[in-house]
Design a protein around this motif. Structure first.
Motif, PDB file in Angstrom:
ATOM      1  N   GLN A 348      57.620  24.922 -16.491  1.00 36.06           N
ATOM      2  CA  GLN A 348      58.461  26.115 -16.406  1.00 36.06           C
ATOM      3  C   GLN A 348      59.879  25.816 -15.914  1.00 36.06           C
ATOM      4  OE1 GLN A 348      56.805  27.780 -18.471  1.00 36.06           O
ATOM      5  NE2 GLN A 348      56.682  29.737 -17.408  1.00 36.06           N
ATOM      6  N   PRO A 349      60.056  24.963 -14.890  1.00 36.29           N
ATOM      7  CA  PRO A 349      61.431  24.669 -14.458  1.00 36.29           C
ATOM      8  C   PRO A 349      62.293  24.043 -15.544  1.00 36.29           C
ATOM      9  CG  PRO A 349      59.866  24.001 -12.776  1.00 36.29           C
ATOM     10  CD  PRO A 349      59.062  24.371 -13.984  1.00 36.29           C
ATOM     11  N   LEU A 350      61.689  23.185 -16.396  1.00 41.41           N
ATOM     12  CA  LEU A 350      62.467  22.485 -17.418  1.00 41.41           C
ATOM     13  C   LEU A 350      62.411  23.160 -18.783  1.00 41.41           C
ATOM     14  CD1 LEU A 350      61.542  18.763 -16.566  1.00 41.41           C
ATOM     15  CD2 LEU A 350      63.476  20.128 -15.751  1.00 41.41           C
ATOM     16  N   GLY A 351      61.607  24.213 -18.890  1.00 38.48           N
ATOM     17  CA  GLY A 351      61.438  24.873 -20.178  1.00 38.48           C
ATOM     18  C   GLY A 351      62.685  25.558 -20.691  1.00 38.48           C
ATOM     19  N   PHE A 355      62.335  23.991 -25.835  1.00 38.35           N
ATOM     20  CA  PHE A 355      60.873  24.155 -25.871  1.00 38.35           C
ATOM     21  C   PHE A 355      60.154  22.820 -26.053  1.00 38.35           C
ATOM     22  CE2 PHE A 355      61.993  24.518 -30.385  1.00 38.35           C
ATOM     23  CZ  PHE A 355      61.025  23.715 -30.997  1.00 38.35           C
ATOM     24  N   TRP A 356      60.875  21.787 -26.484  1.00 35.61           N
ATOM     25  CA  TRP A 356      60.236  20.484 -26.688  1.00 35.61           C
ATOM     26  C   TRP A 356      59.801  19.839 -25.372  1.00 35.61           C
ATOM     27  CZ3 TRP A 356      57.973  18.897 -30.780  1.00 35.61           C
ATOM     28  CH2 TRP A 356      58.412  19.297 -32.046  1.00 35.61           C
ATOM     29  N   ILE A 357      60.475  20.150 -24.281  1.00 33.43           N
ATOM     30  CA  ILE A 357      60.055  19.586 -22.985  1.00 33.43           C
ATOM     31  C   ILE A 357      58.688  20.132 -22.589  1.00 33.43           C
ATOM     32  CG2 ILE A 357      60.582  19.480 -20.518  1.00 33.43           C
ATOM     33  CD1 ILE A 357      63.525  19.292 -21.216  1.00 33.43           C
ATOM     34  N   PRO A 358      58.454  21.456 -22.596  1.00 34.15           N
ATOM     35  CA  PRO A 358      57.093  21.945 -22.339  1.00 34.15           C
ATOM     36  C   PRO A 358      56.061  21.395 -23.314  1.00 34.15           C
ATOM     37  CG  PRO A 358      58.640  23.749 -22.163  1.00 34.15           C
ATOM     38  CD  PRO A 358      59.404  22.575 -22.701  1.00 34.15           C
ATOM     39  N   VAL A 359      56.435  21.276 -24.588  1.00 31.26           N
ATOM     40  CA  VAL A 359      55.489  20.749 -25.571  1.00 31.26           C
ATOM     41  C   VAL A 359      55.042  19.342 -25.187  1.00 31.26           C
ATOM     42  CG1 VAL A 359      55.286  19.891 -27.948  1.00 31.26           C
ATOM     43  CG2 VAL A 359      56.208  22.172 -27.522  1.00 31.26           C
ATOM     44  N   LEU A 360      55.985  18.494 -24.804  1.00 32.61           N
ATOM     45  CA  LEU A 360      55.650  17.106 -24.459  1.00 32.61           C
ATOM     46  C   LEU A 360      54.892  17.024 -23.139  1.00 32.61           C
ATOM     47  CD1 LEU A 360      58.970  15.322 -25.518  1.00 32.61           C
ATOM     48  CD2 LEU A 360      56.793  15.377 -26.751  1.00 32.61           C
ATOM     49  N   LEU A 361      55.268  17.848 -22.166  1.00 32.46           N
ATOM     50  CA  LEU A 361      54.572  17.827 -20.877  1.00 32.46           C
ATOM     51  C   LEU A 361      53.149  18.383 -21.004  1.00 32.46           C
ATOM     52  CD1 LEU A 361      57.424  19.018 -18.486  1.00 32.46           C
ATOM     53  CD2 LEU A 361      56.505  16.708 -18.711  1.00 32.46           C
ATOM     54  N   ILE A 362      53.012  19.474 -21.744  1.00 34.43           N
ATOM     55  CA  ILE A 362      51.678  20.025 -21.961  1.00 34.43           C
ATOM     56  C   ILE A 362      50.833  19.067 -22.783  1.00 34.43           C
ATOM     57  CG2 ILE A 362      50.382  21.922 -23.027  1.00 34.43           C
ATOM     58  CD1 ILE A 362      52.825  23.720 -22.402  1.00 34.43           C
ATOM     59  N   GLY A 363      51.462  18.403 -23.757  1.00 34.59           N
ATOM     60  CA  GLY A 363      50.755  17.392 -24.543  1.00 34.59           C
ATOM     61  C   GLY A 363      50.252  16.249 -23.682  1.00 34.59           C
ATOM     62  N   THR A 364      51.033  15.881 -22.669  1.00 36.43           N
ATOM     63  CA  THR A 364      50.600  14.831 -21.736  1.00 36.43           C
ATOM     64  C   THR A 364      49.386  15.283 -20.941  1.00 36.43           C
ATOM     65  OG1 THR A 364      52.884  14.026 -21.539  1.00 36.43           O
ATOM     66  CG2 THR A 364      51.344  13.387 -19.798  1.00 36.43           C
ATOM     67  N   CYS A 365      49.408  16.540 -20.502  1.00 38.21           N
ATOM     68  CA  CYS A 365      48.262  17.097 -19.769  1.00 38.21           C
ATOM     69  C   CYS A 365      47.025  17.154 -20.668  1.00 38.21           C
ATOM     70  CB  CYS A 365      48.606  18.484 -19.251  1.00 38.21           C
ATOM     71  SG  CYS A 365      47.246  19.306 -18.390  1.00 38.21           S
ATOM     72  N   TYR A 428      52.621  32.477 -16.588  1.00 34.81           N
ATOM     73  CA  TYR A 428      52.403  31.122 -17.088  1.00 34.81           C
ATOM     74  C   TYR A 428      52.592  30.077 -15.987  1.00 34.81           C
ATOM     75  CZ  TYR A 428      51.891  32.422 -21.986  1.00 34.81           C
ATOM     76  OH  TYR A 428      51.412  32.923 -23.178  1.00 34.81           O
ATOM     77  N   THR A 429      53.527  30.316 -15.076  1.00 32.86           N
ATOM     78  CA  THR A 429      53.755  29.379 -13.965  1.00 32.86           C
ATOM     79  C   THR A 429      52.499  29.238 -13.113  1.00 32.86           C
ATOM     80  OG1 THR A 429      56.114  29.924 -13.881  1.00 32.86           O
ATOM     81  CG2 THR A 429      55.154  28.906 -11.917  1.00 32.86           C
ATOM     82  N   ILE A 430      51.838  30.363 -12.835  1.00 30.83           N
ATOM     83  CA  ILE A 430      50.607  30.338 -12.044  1.00 30.83           C
ATOM     84  C   ILE A 430      49.519  29.544 -12.755  1.00 30.83           C
ATOM     85  CG2 ILE A 430      48.726  31.771 -11.142  1.00 30.83           C
ATOM     86  CD1 ILE A 430      50.846  33.974 -10.682  1.00 30.83           C
ATOM     87  N   VAL A 431      49.349  29.788 -14.048  1.00 35.71           N
ATOM     88  CA  VAL A 431      48.287  29.115 -14.807  1.00 35.71           C
ATOM     89  C   VAL A 431      48.555  27.617 -14.916  1.00 35.71           C
ATOM     90  CG1 VAL A 431      47.079  28.987 -17.008  1.00 35.71           C
ATOM     91  CG2 VAL A 431      47.758  31.209 -16.098  1.00 35.71           C
TER      92      VAL A 431
END
Length: 454
Positions: A348-351, A355-365, A428-431
């Motif tokens: 969320q801070p970098l989103g 949108f590619w930053i959340p995509v890559l970070l969520i993909g890592t998770c 979304y931040t909470i989840v």
């Protein structure tokens, strides 16, 4: 003779079985993913709330978990070949029935009305029925696949084989956004369910031809059979009266090892279910991506998870080659894997940048989850004999599905609450905060219950 050359000379038919399991899991996740990709379309067309969607996915997860418990027992009794085939037929029919959810829902709503039950819309009722049938069939995929892996692979190769076939879930998740939106756009959303749901019947032909119990498998060399059963005698051979006693649920629940696997699934499966069912909606609500706009981001994200699944399966081998026994190596690998999801705290801070930053970070998770899952499943074959594996997997998967159902239901309610205040971002931040710490928490619970895997 060089040991590697000796292994290569014994035959590789076990990897043919792994390939079958890979494609079966691919189809499993293709069928499962169609609804989440169509959620933005169905939400608009059928006037669903986040709570409605959360209820549909929660029913799927609860049904999936409940029947995994029974499907594991059934597979232990009737065998992997028949059990997997029956399951695939059921889940393929369930996948196709989504296309007819409206008429199914009308009949269901009329029946519920006679019984005095109201408040569920026709479309929601229809999708709940179709989703429940899909869940009943899909519940057998992992118990059957893990059991087949235990039958065809020696212990030292099982996490790698599990990682490979489990990567089929990632391929399914990659293929779904590449195909489902296009089919829905050109042929209608109903056609997406029918076409994707029919693929399982093609796979079934190959499964029936090429799979059999290793002791009856004519394509398996004597040398390879000896290799895959080497060191398994203590775990795999027991008098029938011992098998009957030790595979009862009450006996299995008496072991801390059962609870370690079960709680490991309960605390982490909700993360994967959230990523699987809510990501298309996240990209739509937070970044305005719709229809085929989400194809490339989701394809990239789930491509990352495939790498995590295979590398996670290989990771314990890194420690084994450095002198660790199999179980301690797996436990050590799982700890390092559990650290990786912490990256989603930055989503969320970098989103706001792209949108590619959340995509890559969520993909890592998501990649870390697949690595974790490959090893978590393999802990069961580390700790239990083969005739009990599917039953233990069933118990743990039921717990994971309960955790996933709670996550889906609460996420839906949470998102509707924050949407009402025009602050869905905070929801979304909470989840994502929960997703970040779930694996470390699960690892410490497992370590506390079973200090040493045995």
């Amino acid at each position: 003779m060089d040991k590697t050359k000796l292994i290569n000379n014994i035959g590789n038919y076990r990897w043919t079985i792994c390939t079958l399991l890979f494609f079966g899991t691919t189809i499993n996740y293709l069928d499962r993913q169609v609804l989440s990709l169509l959620h933005p379309i169905l939400e608009e067309e059928l006037k669903w709330t986040n709570t409605d969607y959360g209820l549909i996915t929660a029913v799927f997860q609860l049904t999936y978990g409940l029947f995994t418990l029974f499907s594991g027992r059934l597979i232990d009794k009737i065998g992997t070949k028949k059990g997997y085939a029956i399951a695939l037929i059921i889940w393929s029919i369930g996948a196709i029935l989504h296309a007819f959810a409206i008429p199914i829902g009308k009949g269901t709503s009329d029946l519920l009305g006679i019984l005095g039950i109201t408040g569920i819309s026709v479309s929601v009722a229809g999708f709940i029925i179709a989703r429940a049938i899909l869940a009943i069939g899909e519940s057998a995929n992992f118990p059957a696949a893990i059991k087949a892996t235990a039958e065809y692979f020696p212990k030292k190769e099982r996490s790698l084989a599990t990682g490979i076939f489990n990567s089929g879930s990632n391929i399914g998740a990659i293929l779904a956004p590449l195909t489902v939106p296009w089919i829905a756009y050109h042929l209608g959303w109903e056609s997406s369910f029918i076409i994707i749901g029919s693929l399982g019947f093609v796979w079934l032909v190959f499964w029936w031809i090429y799979y059999d119990d290793p002791s009856k498998q004519k394509r398996l060399t004597a040398e390879e059979y000896e290799y895959i059963t080497e060191g398994n005698e203590v775990n795999d051979i027991a008098p029938e009266e011992i098998k009957e006693t030790k595979t009862s649920w009450f006996k299995l629940l008496a072991f801390k090892e059962t609870w370690a696997f079960t709680l490991g699934k309960f605390f982490t499966d909700g993360v994967w279910w959230f990523l699987l069912f809510w990501l298309p909606s996240y990209l739509t609500s937070q970044f305005g991506l719709k229809n085929t706009d989400i194809t490339l981001p989701l394809a990239v994200l789930y491509s990352m998870t495939m790498v995590g699944s295979i590398c996670g399966g290989w990771f314990p081998l890194y420690f084994i080659k450095r002198g660790y026994d199999t179980a301690p190596a797996r436990r050590k690998a799982m700890f390092f894997i559990a650290l990786i999801p912490l990256v989603v705290l930055l989503v969320q801070p970098l989103g706001e940048i792209t949108f590619w930053i959340p995509v890559l970070l969520i993909g890592t998770c998501a990649s870390a989850h697949q690595a974790w899952s490959a090893n978590l499943y393999s802990t069961v074959s580390d700790m239990f004999p083969k005739y009990a594996i599917a039953s233990v997997i069933g118990i743990g998967t039921m717990a994971g599905s309960i955790g996933g159902a709670l996550t889906s239901f609460l996420v839906g309610r949470l998102f509707d609450a924050y949407k009402a205040t025009d602050d869905l971002t905070s929801g979304y931040t909470i989840v994502f905060g929960f997703c970040a710490v779930a694996y470390l928490f699960a690892w410490f619970i497992m370590k506390l219950l079973v200090p040493k895997l045995k």
